[in-house]
Design a protein around this motif. Structure first.
Motif, mmCIF file in Angstrom:
data_model
loop_
_atom_site.group_PDB
_atom_site.id
_atom_site.type_symbol
_atom_site.label_atom_id
_atom_site.label_comp_id
_atom_site.label_asym_id
_atom_site.label_seq_id
_atom_site.Cartn_x
_atom_site.Cartn_y
_atom_site.Cartn_z
ATOM 1 N N THR A 97 0.824 -1.204 0.000
ATOM 2 C CA THR A 97 0.000 0.000 0.000
ATOM 3 C C THR A 97 0.858 1.255 0.000
ATOM 4 O O THR A 97 0.685 2.123 -0.836
ATOM 5 C CB THR A 97 -0.963 0.020 1.200
ATOM 6 O OG1 THR A 97 -0.228 -0.143 2.412
ATOM 7 C CG2 THR A 97 -1.989 -1.075 1.086
ATOM 8 N N ILE A 98 1.779 1.342 0.949
ATOM 9 C CA ILE A 98 2.652 2.509 1.017
ATOM 10 C C ILE A 98 4.098 2.031 1.046
ATOM 11 O O ILE A 98 4.429 1.091 1.755
ATOM 12 C CB ILE A 98 2.310 3.403 2.235
ATOM 13 C CG1 ILE A 98 3.104 4.698 2.203
ATOM 14 C CG2 ILE A 98 2.487 2.669 3.537
ATOM 15 C CD1 ILE A 98 2.625 5.751 3.198
ATOM 16 N N MET A 99 4.915 2.647 0.199
ATOM 17 C CA MET A 99 6.328 2.315 0.096
ATOM 18 C C MET A 99 7.132 3.604 0.183
ATOM 19 O O MET A 99 6.558 4.682 0.249
ATOM 20 C CB MET A 99 6.599 1.605 -1.225
ATOM 21 C CG MET A 99 5.882 0.287 -1.349
ATOM 22 S SD MET A 99 6.229 -0.473 -2.924
ATOM 23 C CE MET A 99 4.602 -1.027 -3.368
ATOM 24 N N PHE A 100 8.438 3.481 0.146
ATOM 25 C CA PHE A 100 9.300 4.650 0.236
ATOM 26 C C PHE A 100 8.954 5.649 -0.866
ATOM 27 O O PHE A 100 9.134 5.388 -2.046
ATOM 28 C CB PHE A 100 10.771 4.234 0.134
ATOM 29 C CG PHE A 100 11.732 5.387 0.244
ATOM 30 C CD1 PHE A 100 11.987 5.972 1.473
ATOM 31 C CD2 PHE A 100 12.367 5.888 -0.875
ATOM 32 C CE1 PHE A 100 12.870 7.038 1.586
ATOM 33 C CE2 PHE A 100 13.257 6.948 -0.772
ATOM 34 C CZ PHE A 100 13.502 7.530 0.456
ATOM 35 N N GLU A 101 8.361 6.765 -0.460
ATOM 36 C CA GLU A 101 8.022 7.894 -1.321
ATOM 37 C C GLU A 101 7.088 7.564 -2.478
ATOM 38 O O GLU A 101 7.071 8.262 -3.492
ATOM 39 C CB GLU A 101 9.303 8.580 -1.815
ATOM 40 C CG GLU A 101 10.130 9.143 -0.671
ATOM 41 C CD GLU A 101 11.365 9.913 -1.102
ATOM 42 O OE1 GLU A 101 11.666 9.982 -2.319
ATOM 43 O OE2 GLU A 101 12.035 10.462 -0.200
#
Length: 158
Positions: A97-101
């Motif tokens: 869902t959410i990763m580095f930047e």
């Protein structure tokens, strides 16, 4: 399991049997674990996937306590319908869902760009303070870092 995509579950049967552990996944994505046809149709699957039945089905806001650890679950639909973030102390296992930047792709079945962005905003607004984020791909990040990156994107337009 944060979600039921092939690259996150391909060796699940072997891991479950080797470590003798229960499989925990969202009620919404549980069916993906049993769908050999869906998993094996991916071109990069060289060894056939063997279906696994989940042992524990979770929903948003469920909590599982194991010894001194407490696992809480935050629904993060958008990458798949049943994507979940797993929160343990000040750590978030975010899957795709959410990763580095950046955020995960939404082009696979169950993906929805608007829903994924809404899920990330919910995470940023619901969780107070900073957390380490361990995504399913790429390097770790933090919730504060991602908040700053997204704020910067809104302000600059990039």
């Amino acid at each position: 399991i944060t979600h039921g995509h092939t690259d996150h579950i391909l060796a699940l049967k072997e891991v479950k049997e080797y470590f003798n552990v229960p499989v925990i996944i969202s009620k919404i994505d549980a069916g993906r674990l049993e769908d050999e046809e869906l998993i094996n149709e991916r071109p990069y699957v060289k060894i056939p996937y063997k279906a696994v039945k989940a042992d524990i089905l979770i929903c948003e806001d469920d909590i599982i306590n194991l010894d001194e650890l407490s696992f809480s679950f935050l629904g993060m639909p958008g990458h798949t319908d049943g994507s979940m973030a797993i929160i343990v102390n000040d750590n978030i296992f975010s899957g795709d869902t959410i990763m580095f930047e950046k955020h995960g792709k939404t082009s696979l079945p169950g993906g929805n760009e608007k829903l994924l962005i809404s899920s990330i905003e919910k995470m940023m607004n619901t969780l107070i303070g900073d957390y380490k984020i361990f995504p399913g791909h790429r390097q770790e990040t933090s919730l504060d870092h991602e908040r700053k990156c997204r704020l910067s994107t809104v302000i600059t337009g990039y």
